[in-house]
Design a protein around this motif. Sequence first.
Motif, short mmCIF file in Angstrom:
data_model
loop_
_atom_site.label_atom_id
_atom_site.label_comp_id
_atom_site.label_asym_id
_atom_site.label_seq_id
_atom_site.Cartn_x
_atom_site.Cartn_y
_atom_site.Cartn_z
N PHE A 272 0.88 51.05 2.92
CA PHE A 272 0.40 50.59 1.62
C PHE A 272 0.61 49.09 1.53
CE2 PHE A 272 1.48 49.60 -2.83
CZ PHE A 272 0.25 49.89 -3.39
N GLY A 273 -0.46 48.35 1.28
CA GLY A 273 -0.35 46.91 1.16
C GLY A 273 -1.62 46.20 1.60
N HIS A 274 -1.46 44.97 2.03
CA HIS A 274 -2.60 44.10 2.32
C HIS A 274 -2.82 43.83 3.80
CE1 HIS A 274 -3.01 43.43 -1.96
NE2 HIS A 274 -1.71 43.22 -2.01
N THR A 275 -2.22 44.62 4.67
CA THR A 275 -2.39 44.43 6.11
C THR A 275 -3.87 44.42 6.47
OG1 THR A 275 -0.31 45.55 6.54
CG2 THR A 275 -1.84 45.36 8.39
N GLY A 276 -4.31 43.38 7.18
CA GLY A 276 -5.71 43.28 7.61
C GLY A 276 -6.66 42.71 6.57
N PHE A 277 -6.11 42.12 5.51
CA PHE A 277 -6.96 41.60 4.43
C PHE A 277 -7.98 40.59 4.94
CE2 PHE A 277 -7.51 38.15 1.24
CZ PHE A 277 -8.43 38.82 0.44
N SER A 278 -7.56 39.61 5.72
CA SER A 278 -8.49 38.59 6.21
C SER A 278 -9.62 39.20 7.02
CB SER A 278 -7.75 37.56 7.08
OG SER A 278 -6.79 36.88 6.31
N GLN A 279 -9.29 40.20 7.84
CA GLN A 279 -10.32 40.87 8.65
C GLN A 279 -11.31 41.63 7.77
OE1 GLN A 279 -7.04 40.94 9.18
NE2 GLN A 279 -6.62 40.58 11.33
N GLY B 38 -9.49 37.55 -2.87
CA GLY B 38 -8.23 38.15 -3.29
C GLY B 38 -8.35 39.66 -3.22
N GLU B 39 -7.23 40.34 -3.33
CA GLU B 39 -7.23 41.80 -3.21
C GLU B 39 -6.13 42.40 -4.08
OE1 GLU B 39 -5.65 43.73 0.52
OE2 GLU B 39 -7.76 44.40 0.63
N ASN B 40 -6.45 43.49 -4.75
CA ASN B 40 -5.47 44.29 -5.46
C ASN B 40 -5.47 45.68 -4.86
OD1 ASN B 40 -4.95 42.19 -7.22
ND2 ASN B 40 -6.02 43.09 -8.97
N VAL B 41 -4.30 46.26 -4.64
CA VAL B 41 -4.20 47.64 -4.20
C VAL B 41 -3.22 48.38 -5.09
CG1 VAL B 41 -4.81 47.15 -1.79
CG2 VAL B 41 -2.42 47.21 -2.45
N ALA B 42 -3.40 49.69 -5.19
CA ALA B 42 -2.51 50.54 -5.98
C ALA B 42 -2.64 51.96 -5.48
CB ALA B 42 -2.89 50.47 -7.46
N TYR B 43 -1.68 52.79 -5.85
CA TYR B 43 -1.84 54.23 -5.68
C TYR B 43 -1.12 54.92 -6.82
CZ TYR B 43 2.87 54.88 -3.69
OH TYR B 43 4.22 54.92 -3.49
N SER C 64 0.86 43.24 -14.12
CA SER C 64 1.46 42.54 -12.98
C SER C 64 0.83 41.16 -12.86
CB SER C 64 1.19 43.35 -11.71
OG SER C 64 1.40 42.57 -10.56
N SER C 65 1.64 40.11 -12.90
CA SER C 65 1.10 38.75 -12.93
C SER C 65 0.22 38.43 -11.72
CB SER C 65 2.22 37.73 -13.06
OG SER C 65 3.10 37.82 -11.94
N GLY C 66 0.61 38.85 -10.52
CA GLY C 66 -0.20 38.57 -9.33
C GLY C 66 -1.54 39.27 -9.36
N HIS C 67 -1.54 40.53 -9.74
CA HIS C 67 -2.79 41.29 -9.82
C HIS C 67 -3.67 40.75 -10.96
CE1 HIS C 67 0.04 44.08 -7.83
NE2 HIS C 67 -1.01 44.29 -7.07
N LEU C 68 -3.04 40.44 -12.08
CA LEU C 68 -3.77 39.90 -13.22
C LEU C 68 -4.42 38.56 -12.87
CD1 LEU C 68 -4.59 40.19 -16.18
CD2 LEU C 68 -2.40 39.12 -16.80
N ALA C 69 -3.75 37.76 -12.06
CA ALA C 69 -4.33 36.46 -11.65
C ALA C 69 -5.65 36.68 -10.90
CB ALA C 69 -3.35 35.68 -10.79
N ASN C 70 -5.70 37.69 -10.03
CA ASN C 70 -6.95 38.00 -9.34
C ASN C 70 -8.02 38.45 -10.33
OD1 ASN C 70 -6.18 37.42 -6.70
ND2 ASN C 70 -5.48 39.50 -6.29
N ILE C 71 -7.66 39.32 -11.25
CA ILE C 71 -8.61 39.85 -12.22
C ILE C 71 -9.17 38.74 -13.11
CG2 ILE C 71 -8.83 41.35 -14.26
CD1 ILE C 71 -6.70 43.19 -12.83
N THR D 147 -8.36 50.10 -3.72
CA THR D 147 -8.44 48.73 -3.21
C THR D 147 -9.56 48.04 -3.98
OG1 THR D 147 -7.77 49.43 -0.99
CG2 THR D 147 -8.81 47.26 -1.19
N GLN D 148 -9.28 46.88 -4.53
CA GLN D 148 -10.32 46.04 -5.12
C GLN D 148 -10.24 44.68 -4.47
OE1 GLN D 148 -10.42 45.37 -9.42
NE2 GLN D 148 -12.54 44.65 -9.25
N ILE D 149 -11.37 44.25 -3.89
CA ILE D 149 -11.48 42.94 -3.24
C ILE D 149 -12.32 42.04 -4.13
CG2 ILE D 149 -12.33 41.68 -1.21
CD1 ILE D 149 -11.89 44.29 0.40
N PHE D 150 -11.87 40.82 -4.32
CA PHE D 150 -12.56 39.81 -5.13
C PHE D 150 -13.01 38.70 -4.19
CE2 PHE D 150 -9.22 41.79 -7.59
CZ PHE D 150 -9.80 42.05 -8.82
#
Length: 178
Positions: free
Chosen positions: A98-105, A118-123, A141-148, A171-174
Amino acid sequence: MIKTTIYAVALGTIALSSGAIATPVTNQTFTPLSSQLSNNTVKIAALSYDTAAIEQSVFNQINSYRVSQGRLALTRNPKIDNQARIHSQNMANGKVGFGHTGFSQRVVATGIPYRAAGENVAYNQGYPDPATKAVQGWLKSSGHLANIRNQNYTLTGIGVAVTSTGKVYFTQIFMTPR
């Protein structure tokens, strides 16, 4: 068709990427369900999950929030949806943690020239409306909200996957295209 009777006690949890917040909540309203499973719907603990509908709900809620904050609505892109969906599926089946592994790819794999992403993930698990639970968590969540809230992001993609135990991964990618 698979005919199954599922008996389980629904236990709710939610986790967001950076910070991994997990809050168990007991679902007091459980009824055993006899069901027939289709290809797009998973029935677990008396809840039915339509991943396309959950993705659309996340998209609608995020855009409603953005517009309420004076931001432009995002445009959903199928290439970005595909990469978000693959990441949610990989998290759900344990190919990646769970997380952002491979985001750049993932961003490069969309084939969209971009300036920023940017990317937000949750479960979560055990909620009758998993999309709303994930979005509410992101908004707190401040980090997720910043993307939104980022006005520079104009494109998005959303992917949802559900495990056999009913855990719903998001997963939401911006993206800001060039």
